[in-house]
Design a protein around this motif. Structure first.
Motif, PDB file in Angstrom:
ATOM      1  N   SER A  67       0.250   8.441  -0.471  1.00 33.83           N
ATOM      2  CA  SER A  67      -0.986   8.214   0.282  1.00 33.83           C
ATOM      3  C   SER A  67      -2.185   7.946  -0.619  1.00 33.83           C
ATOM      4  O   SER A  67      -3.204   7.464  -0.147  1.00 33.83           O
ATOM      5  N   ARG A 103      -8.495   7.621 -13.693  1.00 36.15           N
ATOM      6  CA  ARG A 103      -9.906   7.202 -13.645  1.00 36.15           C
ATOM      7  C   ARG A 103     -10.669   7.710 -14.868  1.00 36.15           C
ATOM      8  O   ARG A 103     -11.524   7.009 -15.399  1.00 36.15           O
ATOM      9  N   GLU A 148     -10.094  -2.095  -0.862  1.00 35.37           N
ATOM     10  CA  GLU A 148     -11.230  -1.269  -1.245  1.00 35.37           C
ATOM     11  C   GLU A 148     -10.796   0.111  -1.733  1.00 35.37           C
ATOM     12  O   GLU A 148     -11.622   0.972  -1.960  1.00 35.37           O
ATOM     13  N   GLY A 149      -9.494   0.290  -1.875  1.00 33.55           N
ATOM     14  CA  GLY A 149      -9.021   1.572  -2.377  1.00 33.55           C
ATOM     15  C   GLY A 149      -9.021   2.640  -1.301  1.00 33.55           C
ATOM     16  O   GLY A 149      -8.897   3.820  -1.590  1.00 33.55           O
ATOM     17  N   SER A 150      -9.102   2.225  -0.048  1.00 30.12           N
ATOM     18  CA  SER A 150      -9.171   3.224   1.013  1.00 30.12           C
ATOM     19  C   SER A 150      -7.828   3.399   1.709  1.00 30.12           C
ATOM     20  O   SER A 150      -7.604   4.375   2.393  1.00 30.12           O
ATOM     21  N   GLY A 151      -6.961   2.451   1.507  1.00 31.44           N
ATOM     22  CA  GLY A 151      -5.707   2.483   2.249  1.00 31.44           C
ATOM     23  C   GLY A 151      -4.640   3.275   1.531  1.00 31.44           C
ATOM     24  O   GLY A 151      -4.911   4.089   0.660  1.00 31.44           O
ATOM     25  N   GLN A 185      -9.583  10.200  -3.881  1.00 31.43           N
ATOM     26  CA  GLN A 185      -9.658   8.854  -3.315  1.00 31.43           C
ATOM     27  C   GLN A 185      -8.462   8.045  -3.834  1.00 31.43           C
ATOM     28  O   GLN A 185      -8.083   8.159  -4.996  1.00 31.43           O
ATOM     29  N   ALA A 186      -7.878   7.232  -2.949  1.00 36.25           N
ATOM     30  CA  ALA A 186      -6.669   6.499  -3.320  1.00 36.25           C
ATOM     31  C   ALA A 186      -6.964   5.454  -4.394  1.00 36.25           C
ATOM     32  O   ALA A 186      -8.061   4.892  -4.447  1.00 36.25           O
ATOM     33  N   LEU A 187      -5.975   5.194  -5.218  1.00 36.54           N
ATOM     34  CA  LEU A 187      -6.090   4.124  -6.213  1.00 36.54           C
ATOM     35  C   LEU A 187      -5.927   2.771  -5.520  1.00 36.54           C
ATOM     36  O   LEU A 187      -5.129   2.638  -4.592  1.00 36.54           O
ATOM     37  N   THR A 188      -6.649   1.783  -5.992  1.00 38.94           N
ATOM     38  CA  THR A 188      -6.479   0.422  -5.463  1.00 38.94           C
ATOM     39  C   THR A 188      -5.155  -0.155  -5.944  1.00 38.94           C
ATOM     40  O   THR A 188      -4.411  -0.762  -5.189  1.00 38.94           O
ATOM     41  N   VAL A 189      -4.901   0.014  -7.226  1.00 34.62           N
ATOM     42  CA  VAL A 189      -3.648  -0.467  -7.799  1.00 34.62           C
ATOM     43  C   VAL A 189      -2.776   0.742  -8.098  1.00 34.62           C
ATOM     44  O   VAL A 189      -3.192   1.634  -8.824  1.00 34.62           O
TER      45      VAL A 189
END
Lengths: 528, 305
Positions: B59, B265, A519-522, B26-30
């Motif tokens: 992170s 993004r 979910e893009g949170s980690g 917010q962290a990237l998914t990929v």
């Protein structure tokens, strides 16, 4: 092919200078699923893939890197193409390279036979040649010159004027085959599939075919024309022949008779080469045409317009590093109707991984194994008397085996998967309705608990067998946990429900573990 | 400079800037890589070591960086830190605005020789940044030095089969002409791409990579976004050029690799595509240009604060 005849399936041979991406992997996985299915169904199966290694560009890059073209190709096969096959778990039986002696020698043999039969003649080829590119340019590759070259046509890459060159070439009398090809398409409607590709090709051939220039003098990294070694064979002509040179043509007649004709899986953009030039070449040589040419669609990135989204330059390991090879294979086979263009996105991939693989199939397998472990110490119980619900599961189990097999026969891989998923859903519903955890609390219902878990274990085992061509890694693990007898890949697929167990289950780790950063949170990717 | 010292330069102060680092996005998914950054330059109120920069980056899904030198000292520093930090590869070069300075001092050849030696070291993945800059450099002699340096760098990239990162400021057509005249390295990157759709087409025809920085998020950068729209996806890269060019909404504050998600993004949004798929594409491209960050092992002990 329920008649047990041979199933010879091929992918296009990949241009060795390309960089492997999701598009290549898609073709490979689809062909691999079909091959694994037939192999496990007991059909004599042969799955061929390989690389196309001739041509000017390869010669040029090799020279730039200070190695011979063969060394350059060796390096790419080893560092790019073989690793791709491993990344996505491909079970090819053979890997042909157009620089193999078996290929080069028999391309010459084929050509000589065509020449002797009068299908090749000498003609002149005229074209715009760019010395910068060292190749003939198509009109679309040229632009109007500016400045000193005002009024001339210049190469779009080098911005220098092109030269009108003429060279002696050998031509294949492809025009002779306009009518025979149309007759073939007419009498064998399955020869080109799907329908959209078939219609396009028929329309193209109806406009009439021209003869095909099949040799080049401008470079020499290729197969030499046998009667004139100042020419090399045109790369497409050379490349198409891999399908027969790999199968024994010219040097192993028994093997060739056994394997040929083949089913060719190709992207629809190159279907024309496979459904027009290739059968014409074979007809001229008196060889049977392919069994089928199937042109699959393009992968599109979700939400983007068609024109902009043929964007498959993503390396497959970007996906397998996070989700694993099984998920890659399952996703592209289930989410896209094989034969049509398909849109994909990371979110869709994540969602299906979680919903279908982890929660749908993986969780079902874990629950069933865990309950047998908890209630019966891991020993699969004998069933008591059947009720309607149990019979229903068994009926569906048998039906989906037939439905999935019939779908694979039509190369409708997505339909096969949706049939198999009926059993996943049925079993999940069955367990919810039968509530084995409630039965377990009532000693008087032990008989019923035995029947329910027996039925569920049988169903899960059938699923493992049916899914093993698609997700070989997870089903191999599940097979161990179910105490499956022998290798799962040896269980006859068309009677999957007859699978055998030694009677005891073993603990099963989640087949499709939760992916934390989905979910893009980690944090960074799972690989770190 | 040795022993993994945290920074060796400080950004020139300018009045009125907010000198605090922005919060984590917010962290990237990929995950992606920052293919052009200057972690040797200290900026802002809090001094971050390259390790802290990279930890923050990790992170939020920024997997690694190409640390870029611009003179002898920063190139040496880059090459050395890459040997102790697995998330860092190095690029070494004399910046086009530095070449005339060396030339003036009569040391250009010596400096080029240092870069040529650094180029052979492990985990040095690129020559850069080199190129032409007509914005800050003028005068016949200075420009001659710039050209000479640029061509020498092109040769180094080709000799060592390294990628090359180009600095092109107000010099598009001269950069293109030079690349065509002497032959571009196989993997050529226009760092902090500053051209329009026309330059993007030229890059596309030649297979040159276009690396977009925070500038693509700037309000007045329509020409960059038009270039982005016509650029083939398989030639796109993303970078911060930190500590400079901080993306919107933090423009003006110190930049760092962990802020690259804003740029990525914004690019995805402008292209109307999925940020994750764009990230997967760009990461594939990045690994094609520089190879794997794990291809050559780190050999020096990691720096301790």
């Amino acid at each position: 092919m329920s008649d047990g005849s041979s199933f010879y399936i091929t992918t296009p041979i990949f241009y060795v200078n390309d960089v492997p991406h999701i598009g290549h992997a898609y073709t490979e996985v689809a062909s691999d699923v079909l091959a694994r299915w037939h192999r496990q169904a007991g059909d004599p199966t042969w799955f061929l893939t390989g690389t196309d290694e001739h041509g000017q560009k390869i010669l040029r890059t090799a020279t730039a890197n200070g190695v011979t073209p063969k060394e350059w190709a060796d390096r790419l096969v080893e560092t790019a193409w073989q690793p791709l096959l491993q990344t996505i778990d491909i079970s090819n039986d053979d890997f042909i390279r157009t620089t193999d002696a078996r290929h080069e020698v028999n391309v010459q043999l084929f050509l000589q036979r065509l020449f002797d039969a009068g299908y090749i003649y000498t003609g002149d080829y005229e074209g715009a040649y760019c010395v910068g590119c060292e190749e003939y340019k198509q009109p679309g590759d040229l632009i109007d010159g500016t400045g000193p070259y005002e009024g001339q046509q210049v190469c779009a890459i080098h911005s220098i004027p092109v030269e009108l060159l003429q060279e002696r070439n050998y031509f294949f009398r492809m025009s002779d085959f306009t009518q025979p090809l149309l007759d073939l398409y007419e009498s064998n409607p399955d020869f080109i599939q799907p329908e959209s590709v078939r219609n396009e090709i028929i329309a193209f051939v109806k406009r009439g075919l021209t003869d095909l220039s099949i040799s080049r003098q401008s470079f020499d990294w290729g197969v030499k024309v046998p009667w004139d070694d100042s020419h090399v064979v045109y790369v497409w002509f050379d490349a198409l022949l891999n399908y027969i040179t790999a199968a024994g043509y010219g040097y192993d007649d028994e093997k060739f008779a056994r394997l040929w004709p083949a089913t060719h899986i190709v992207g629809k953009d190159i279907a024309r080469f496979h459904a027009v030039i290739w059968p014409a070449m074979l007809m001229a040589a008196g060889i049977e045409v392919p069994k089928q040419v199937f042109g699959h669609g393009w992968l599109l990135v979700g939400g983007e317009k068609m024109s902009k989204s043929k964007l498959t330059g993503i390396a497959p390991n970007q996906i397998t590093d996070t989700f694993g090879s099984d998920a890659f294979r399952y996703y592209f086979m289930s989410a896209i109707n094989f034969g049509q263009d398909g849109s994909f996105s990371w979110e869709d991939l994540s969602a299906r991984y979680q919903a279908e693989l982890a929660n749908g199939f993986g969780n079902l397998a874990s629950r069933v194994v865990a309950m047998v472990t908890r209630y019966f110490d891991g020993v699969i119980p004998d069933p008591g008397e059947s009720e309607a619900a149990d019979e229903r599961v068994r009926t569906i189990e048998r039906r989906v085996v037939d439905d999935a097999d019939a779908a694979i026969e039509r190369l409708a891989i997505h339909e096969a998967l949706s049939s198999i998923w009926e059993l996943v859903d049925e079993l999940n519903g069955y367990i919810t309705a039968q509530e084995p955890w409630a039965l377990a609390k009532k000693p008087e219902l032990l008989d019923r608990l035995q029947t329910v878990l027996f039925t569920a274990v049988r169903g899960v085992g059938t699923l493992a067998v049916l899914l093993s061509p698609v997700i070989p890694e997870a089903t191999g693990t599940l097979w161990q946990a179910l105490g499956g007898v022998g290798e799962i890949t040896d269980v006859p697929l068309r009677t999957a429900y007859h699978w055998e167990t030694d009677g005891k289950v073993w603990p099963l780790e989640p087949l499709f573990p939760r992916i934390e950063n989905i979910e893009g949170s980690g944090g960074p990717a799972a690989r770190e | 400079m040795t022993d993994g010292s945290p920074t060796i330069r400080k950004r020139e102060p300018s009045a009125g800037r907010d000198l605090t680092y922005p919060p984590l996005p917010q962290a990237l998914t990929v995950p992606v890589y920052d293919n052009h950054t200057h972690l040797e330059v200290q900026d802002g109120d809090d001094s971050l070591s390259y390790r802290e920069h990279l930890d923050r980056a990790s992170s939020v899904g920024v997997r690694g960086v190409v640390q870029v030198g611009g003179d002898v000292e920063t190139s040496r520093w880059s090459a050395e830190q890459a040997l102790r930090e697995p998330r860092m590869l190095a690029a070494v070069a004399l910046h086009p605005n530095e070449a005339p300075v060396y030339d003036e001092a009569g040391t250009l050849d010596d400096a080029l020789a240092v870069i040529a030696e650094l180029a052979t070291r492990p985990r040095v993945a690129a020559i850069g940044e080199t190129g032409l800059d007509f914005f800050r450099t003028s005068g016949e002699k200075a420009l001659a030095a710039q050209y000479r340096s640029f061509e020498a760098h092109i040769e180094m990239a080709k000799e060592n089969n390294l990628a090359m990162q180009i600095h092109d400021r107000d010099a598009h057509s001269e950069v293109i002409a030079t690349l065509k005249r002497v032959g571009a390295p196989e993997r050529t990157v226009f760092h902090c791409f500053s051209g329009d759709a026309e330059l993007a087409r030229v890059c596309a025809e030649n297979g040159w990579y276009m690396s977009f920085a925070g500038t693509v998020t700037f309000k007045n950068a329509d020409n960059l976004r038009e270039a982005l729209a016509v650029a083939p996806r398989n030639l796109l890269l993303v970078e911060t050029d930190a500590p400079f060019l901080t993306p919107v909404p933090h423009r003006g504050r110190p930049n760092a690799p962990y802020l690259i998600p804003y740029t990525l993004r914004a690019m995805a949004e402008y292209l109307g595509t999925d940020a994750s798929m764009l990230a997967a594409q760009i990461t594939s491209n990045t690994e094609l240009v520089y190879g794997s960050w794990n291809a050559e092992p780190v050999v020096l002990p990691s720096y301790t604060d």
